[in-house]
Design a protein around this motif. Structure first.
Motif, PDB file in Angstrom:
ATOM      1  N   GLN A 193       0.839  -1.191   0.000  1.00 43.36           N
ATOM      2  CA  GLN A 193       0.000   0.000   0.000  1.00 43.36           C
ATOM      3  C   GLN A 193       0.882   1.251   0.000  1.00 43.36           C
ATOM      4  OE1 GLN A 193      -2.574  -0.551   3.399  1.00 43.36           O
ATOM      5  NE2 GLN A 193      -3.630  -2.300   2.482  1.00 43.36           N
ATOM      6  N   LEU A 194       0.239   2.412   0.077  1.00 44.90           N
ATOM      7  CA  LEU A 194       0.942   3.686  -0.047  1.00 44.90           C
ATOM      8  C   LEU A 194       1.142   4.342   1.306  1.00 44.90           C
ATOM      9  CD1 LEU A 194      -1.067   5.262  -3.035  1.00 44.90           C
ATOM     10  CD2 LEU A 194       0.751   3.554  -3.128  1.00 44.90           C
ATOM     11  N   VAL A 195       2.322   4.926   1.491  1.00 44.31           N
ATOM     12  CA  VAL A 195       2.611   5.777   2.644  1.00 44.31           C
ATOM     13  C   VAL A 195       3.079   7.116   2.107  1.00 44.31           C
ATOM     14  CG1 VAL A 195       4.053   6.145   4.686  1.00 44.31           C
ATOM     15  CG2 VAL A 195       3.215   3.841   4.149  1.00 44.31           C
ATOM     16  N   LEU A 196       2.405   8.185   2.486  1.00 39.38           N
ATOM     17  CA  LEU A 196       2.759   9.522   1.991  1.00 39.38           C
ATOM     18  C   LEU A 196       3.543  10.281   3.061  1.00 39.38           C
ATOM     19  CD1 LEU A 196       0.503  11.934  -0.023  1.00 39.38           C
ATOM     20  CD2 LEU A 196       1.929  12.789   1.835  1.00 39.38           C
ATOM     21  N   ILE A 197       4.715  10.786   2.678  1.00 41.00           N
ATOM     22  CA  ILE A 197       5.583  11.514   3.600  1.00 41.00           C
ATOM     23  C   ILE A 197       5.992  12.826   2.952  1.00 41.00           C
ATOM     24  CG2 ILE A 197       7.747  11.482   4.886  1.00 41.00           C
ATOM     25  CD1 ILE A 197       7.605   8.452   4.925  1.00 41.00           C
ATOM     26  N   THR A 198       5.878  13.927   3.702  1.00 42.57           N
ATOM     27  CA  THR A 198       6.388  15.205   3.198  1.00 42.57           C
ATOM     28  C   THR A 198       7.888  15.279   3.489  1.00 42.57           C
ATOM     29  OG1 THR A 198       5.729  16.263   5.278  1.00 42.57           O
ATOM     30  CG2 THR A 198       4.217  16.438   3.423  1.00 42.57           C
ATOM     31  N   ALA A 199       8.645  15.737   2.509  1.00 43.76           N
ATOM     32  CA  ALA A 199      10.102  15.676   2.596  1.00 43.76           C
ATOM     33  C   ALA A 199      10.760  17.044   2.528  1.00 43.76           C
ATOM     34  CB  ALA A 199      10.646  14.790   1.469  1.00 43.76           C
ATOM     35  N   ASP A 200       9.986  18.123   2.721  1.00 49.57           N
ATOM     36  CA  ASP A 200      10.565  19.461   2.566  1.00 49.57           C
ATOM     37  C   ASP A 200      10.831  20.163   3.890  1.00 49.57           C
ATOM     38  OD1 ASP A 200       7.863  19.614   3.141  1.00 49.57           O
ATOM     39  OD2 ASP A 200       7.488  21.356   1.882  1.00 49.57           O
ATOM     40  N   ARG A 201      10.590  19.488   4.999  1.00 43.34           N
ATOM     41  CA  ARG A 201      10.823  20.121   6.292  1.00 43.34           C
ATOM     42  C   ARG A 201      11.037  19.044   7.343  1.00 43.34           C
ATOM     43  NH1 ARG A 201       6.410  22.769  10.190  1.00 43.34           N
ATOM     44  NH2 ARG A 201       7.788  23.404  11.872  1.00 43.34           N
ATOM     45  N   ALA A 202      12.175  19.103   8.066  1.00 47.31           N
ATOM     46  CA  ALA A 202      12.482  18.133   9.112  1.00 47.31           C
ATOM     47  C   ALA A 202      11.820  18.569  10.411  1.00 47.31           C
ATOM     48  CB  ALA A 202      13.989  18.021   9.312  1.00 47.31           C
ATOM     49  N   VAL A 203      10.962  17.711  10.945  1.00 49.32           N
ATOM     50  CA  VAL A 203      10.266  18.017  12.195  1.00 49.32           C
ATOM     51  C   VAL A 203      10.610  16.991  13.255  1.00 49.32           C
ATOM     52  CG1 VAL A 203       8.025  18.389  13.299  1.00 49.32           C
ATOM     53  CG2 VAL A 203       8.390  19.147  10.957  1.00 49.32           C
ATOM     54  N   GLY A 205      12.175  12.728  13.940  1.00 53.46           N
ATOM     55  CA  GLY A 205      12.927  11.629  13.363  1.00 53.46           C
ATOM     56  C   GLY A 205      14.297  12.066  12.869  1.00 53.46           C
ATOM     57  N   GLN A 206      14.853  11.295  11.935  1.00 53.51           N
ATOM     58  CA  GLN A 206      16.186  11.579  11.432  1.00 53.51           C
ATOM     59  C   GLN A 206      16.144  12.629  10.332  1.00 53.51           C
ATOM     60  OE1 GLN A 206      17.716   7.709  10.307  1.00 53.51           O
ATOM     61  NE2 GLN A 206      18.865   7.573  12.215  1.00 53.51           N
ATOM     62  N   SER A 207      17.215  13.402  10.269  1.00 53.21           N
ATOM     63  CA  SER A 207      17.335  14.367   9.183  1.00 53.21           C
ATOM     64  C   SER A 207      18.733  14.280   8.598  1.00 53.21           C
ATOM     65  CB  SER A 207      17.067  15.795   9.683  1.00 53.21           C
ATOM     66  OG  SER A 207      18.130  16.232  10.501  1.00 53.21           O
ATOM     67  N   VAL A 208      18.873  14.792   7.407  1.00 50.41           N
ATOM     68  CA  VAL A 208      20.174  14.872   6.759  1.00 50.41           C
ATOM     69  C   VAL A 208      20.398  16.303   6.306  1.00 50.41           C
ATOM     70  CG1 VAL A 208      20.198  12.463   6.005  1.00 50.41           C
ATOM     71  CG2 VAL A 208      19.196  14.201   4.530  1.00 50.41           C
ATOM     72  N   GLU A 209      21.656  16.690   6.249  1.00 51.31           N
ATOM     73  CA  GLU A 209      22.027  17.986   5.697  1.00 51.31           C
ATOM     74  C   GLU A 209      22.419  17.777   4.247  1.00 51.31           C
ATOM     75  OE1 GLU A 209      24.992  19.807   8.122  1.00 51.31           O
ATOM     76  OE2 GLU A 209      23.856  19.542   9.977  1.00 51.31           O
ATOM     77  N   ILE A 210      21.750  18.489   3.354  1.00 52.11           N
ATOM     78  CA  ILE A 210      21.935  18.258   1.929  1.00 52.11           C
ATOM     79  C   ILE A 210      21.657  19.562   1.182  1.00 52.11           C
ATOM     80  CG2 ILE A 210      19.528  17.524   1.632  1.00 52.11           C
ATOM     81  CD1 ILE A 210      20.563  15.453  -0.422  1.00 52.11           C
ATOM     82  N   LEU A 219      16.732  18.309   5.918  1.00 53.89           N
ATOM     83  CA  LEU A 219      15.541  17.671   5.373  1.00 53.89           C
ATOM     84  C   LEU A 219      15.382  16.268   5.960  1.00 53.89           C
ATOM     85  CD1 LEU A 219      15.924  18.685   1.605  1.00 53.89           C
ATOM     86  CD2 LEU A 219      14.514  19.791   3.350  1.00 53.89           C
ATOM     87  N   PRO A 220      14.157  15.737   5.954  1.00 52.93           N
ATOM     88  CA  PRO A 220      13.935  14.404   6.522  1.00 52.93           C
ATOM     89  C   PRO A 220      14.691  13.324   5.752  1.00 52.93           C
ATOM     90  CG  PRO A 220      11.853  15.566   6.205  1.00 52.93           C
ATOM     91  CD  PRO A 220      12.907  16.356   5.495  1.00 52.93           C
ATOM     92  N   GLY A 221      15.405  12.486   6.487  1.00 51.93           N
ATOM     93  CA  GLY A 221      16.099  11.365   5.859  1.00 51.93           C
ATOM     94  C   GLY A 221      15.277  10.097   5.843  1.00 51.93           C
ATOM     95  N   GLY A 222      14.113  10.120   6.486  1.00 49.62           N
ATOM     96  CA  GLY A 222      13.299   8.925   6.624  1.00 49.62           C
ATOM     97  C   GLY A 222      12.889   8.266   5.323  1.00 49.62           C
ATOM     98  N   PRO A 223      12.380   9.010   4.312  1.00 48.56           N
ATOM     99  CA  PRO A 223      11.944   8.352   3.076  1.00 48.56           C
ATOM    100  C   PRO A 223      13.047   7.544   2.401  1.00 48.56           C
ATOM    101  CG  PRO A 223      11.093  10.588   3.160  1.00 48.56           C
ATOM    102  CD  PRO A 223      12.039  10.456   4.311  1.00 48.56           C
ATOM    103  N   ARG A 307      25.401  14.070   8.744  1.00 48.32           N
ATOM    104  CA  ARG A 307      24.053  13.679   9.140  1.00 48.32           C
ATOM    105  C   ARG A 307      23.924  13.859  10.633  1.00 48.32           C
ATOM    106  NH1 ARG A 307      22.688   8.089   5.890  1.00 48.32           N
ATOM    107  NH2 ARG A 307      22.910   8.939   3.808  1.00 48.32           N
ATOM    108  N   ARG A 308      22.763  14.225  11.086  1.00 47.28           N
ATOM    109  CA  ARG A 308      22.529  14.371  12.510  1.00 47.28           C
ATOM    110  C   ARG A 308      21.171  13.798  12.861  1.00 47.28           C
ATOM    111  NH1 ARG A 308      22.758  20.666  13.348  1.00 47.28           N
ATOM    112  NH2 ARG A 308      24.695  20.244  12.262  1.00 47.28           N
ATOM    113  N   GLN A 309      21.050  13.356  14.105  1.00 42.01           N
ATOM    114  CA  GLN A 309      19.811  12.766  14.589  1.00 42.01           C
ATOM    115  C   GLN A 309      18.969  13.842  15.250  1.00 42.01           C
ATOM    116  OE1 GLN A 309      19.346   9.419  14.336  1.00 42.01           O
ATOM    117  NE2 GLN A 309      17.333   9.363  15.252  1.00 42.01           N
ATOM    118  N   LEU A 310      17.703  13.908  14.869  1.00 37.35           N
ATOM    119  CA  LEU A 310      16.785  14.846  15.490  1.00 37.35           C
ATOM    120  C   LEU A 310      15.969  14.135  16.540  1.00 37.35           C
ATOM    121  CD1 LEU A 310      15.313  16.889  12.550  1.00 37.35           C
ATOM    122  CD2 LEU A 310      17.056  17.582  14.160  1.00 37.35           C
ATOM    123  N   GLY A 311      15.700  14.810  17.620  1.00 39.49           N
ATOM    124  CA  GLY A 311      14.808  14.252  18.621  1.00 39.49           C
ATOM    125  C   GLY A 311      13.374  14.474  18.219  1.00 39.49           C
ATOM    126  N   THR A 312      12.475  13.974  19.002  1.00 40.74           N
ATOM    127  CA  THR A 312      11.057  14.159  18.752  1.00 40.74           C
ATOM    128  C   THR A 312      10.612  15.461  19.363  1.00 40.74           C
ATOM    129  OG1 THR A 312      10.746  11.778  18.798  1.00 40.74           O
ATOM    130  CG2 THR A 312       8.795  13.124  19.042  1.00 40.74           C
TER     131      THR A 312
END
Length: 325
Positions: A193-203, A205-210, A219-223, A307-312
Motif C-alpha cells: 500500500q501507499l505511505v505519503l511523507i512530506t520531505a521538505d521540512r524536518a520536524v 525523526g532523522q534528518s540529513v544535511e543536503i 531535510l527528513p532522511g526517513g523516506p 548527518r545528525r539525529q533529530l529528537g522528537t
C-alpha cells in the motif's frame, strides 16, 4: 493549555461549522481577503516565508525593482494559497468524491502503477505544496490505500479536529512519536500500500544535511532510509492550482528513475528526492507553503554536511493509526 492555544482551537472549531455553509464560490475571494490580512499582520511568518523564497528564487532577485515586486507578490500569494487550503479543508467532509476526482487532472499515474507492480509498497514523497489535502483525497477516491504519518501537536484537540476533517473520505492518519508508528508504516508497505511523507521540512525523526536550491538544508532522511530498508519504491506526488477549482496533479518516478545499483543507496535516493522537489517548487514557487526555517543559515546550525539525529519535538501519547471511514 495556554489561553492562546484554546482561542485558536475554538476559532478553528467555529470555522469548521461556518465555512462549509458558505456558498463555494465565496471561497476564492475569501481566501484572497484572509491571505492579504495574514500577510499584512503576521510579520514573523512573512519574514520567514520571504527568507525561504529567497533560496528558491535566488538572492539576486532583490537587486532589481521588478525582482523585489515578484518576491513580494510570490510571498503574498503563498499566504492566499494557504488560506484557501484551510478554507477548503473545513469543507472536505461535505465535498462529494466525484467532485474531488473531476477537479484534479492527473499526470504520470503510470509511474505509480509501475511502483506498485514491484509488490513492496510505495513511499509517496510530497511537500507542503499546493492543495495537498485534495491530492491525497484523490488517491483514496481512486481506490488506493493510503496512510499519512502526521506530527503530534501540543493541543491534541486541534490534532483530532484536523484529522476528523481530513480523513472524512477514508484516509488513514498515523500520529508519529514512537515505535508503534514505525511498525504500522512497515506493515502498510508489506501489504503493498501507499505511505505519503512530506520531505521538505524536518520536524521529527532523522534528518540529513543536503544542498537544497544550492544551499545546505536540513531535510527528513526517513523516506530514503525506509526505501533502502524495505525495498519500497519512491514516487513523487505534487499538485498545484489552475484557474477556478481545477488542479493539476503529477506523479514522478524517483527510485525507479535511478540506475539499479543506486536504487538501494540512501544518498542517491536523497539526492533524487531533492531534485524532484526542486523541479516542482521552482516551477510553482507560490504553491510552496512553508513558513518555518528549512535552511541551516536560518536555524544557526553548522553546514558541515554531516548527518545528525533529530529528537522528537512532541512525543505525546501514541495512539497508533487513526482510520476514518
Amino acid at each position: 493549555m495556554s489561553r492562546k492555544t484554546t482561542k485558536m482551537y475554538l476559532l478553528f472549531r467555529l470555522a469548521a461549522v461556518i465555512v462549509p455553509r458558505l456558498p463555494r464560490r465565496w471561497l476564492p475571494p475569501l481566501s484572497v481577503l484572509l491571505g492579504w490580512l495574514a500577510w499584512a499582520i503576521a510579520f514573523k511568518a512573512r519574514r520567514q516565508a520571504t527568507a525561504n523564497m529567497l533560496h528558491v528564487l535566488g538572492p539576486e532577485i532583490r537587486t532589481t525593482r521588478l525582482g523585489r515586486r515578484r518576491l513580494r507578490r510570490t510571498v503574498r500569494q503563498m499566504f492566499i494559497n494557504n488560506a484557501r487550503n484551510y478554507l477548503e479543508g473545513f469543507c472536505l467532509p461535505y465535498v462529494p468524491v466525484e467532485e474531488i476526482v473531476n477537479n484534479i487532472i492527473p499526470g504520470g499515474e503510470e509511474h505509480l502503477a509501475a511502483a506498485l507492480a514491484r509488490g513492496k509498497g510505495v513511499l509517496i514523497v510530497s511537500a507542503h505544496f499546493g492543495p495537498f489535502d485534495y491530492l491525497s483525497q484523490w488517491l483514496v477516491a481512486r481506490g488506493y490505500e493510503l496512510v499519512i504519518p502526521v506530527e503530534q501537536l501540543k493541543d491534541r484537540r486541534m490534532l483530532e479536529l484536523m484529522l476528523n476533517l481530513r480523513c472524512s473520505h477514508g484516509i488513514k492518519y498515523l500520529p508519529v512519536g514512537n515505535g508503534t508508528a514505525m511498525r504500522a508504516i512497515l506493515r502498510t508497505l508489506r501489504q503493498n500500500q501507499l505511505v505519503l511523507i512530506t520531505a521538505d521540512r524536518a520536524v521529527v525523526g532523522q534528518s540529513v544535511e543536503i544542498p537544497f536550491f544550492g544551499a545546505p538544508a536540513r531535510l527528513p532522511g526517513g523516506p530514503a532510509m525506509l526505501a533502502q530498508r524495505t525495498g519500497a519504491a519512491l514516487v513523487g506526488a505534487f499538485g498545484w492550482r489552475l484557474e477556478g477549482t481545477r488542479m493539476q496533479g503529477e506523479f514522478a518516478p524517483i527510485s525507479l528513475a535511478l540506475p539499479e545499483e543506486e536504487q538501494q543507496n540512501p544518498e542517491a535516493l536523497m539526492r533524487s528526492i531533492v531534485q524532484v522537489m526542486e523541479r516542482y517548487i521552482g516551477a510553482h514557487p507560490e504553491q510552496w507553503l512553508v513558513f518555518a526555517p528549512v535552511w541551516l543559515d536560518q536555524t544557526g546550525a553548522g553546514s558541515n554536511g554531516q548527518r545528525r539525529q533529530l529528537g522528537t519535538e512532541e512525543r505525546g501519547e501514541e495512539r497508533g493509526m487513526v482510520s476514518c471511514q
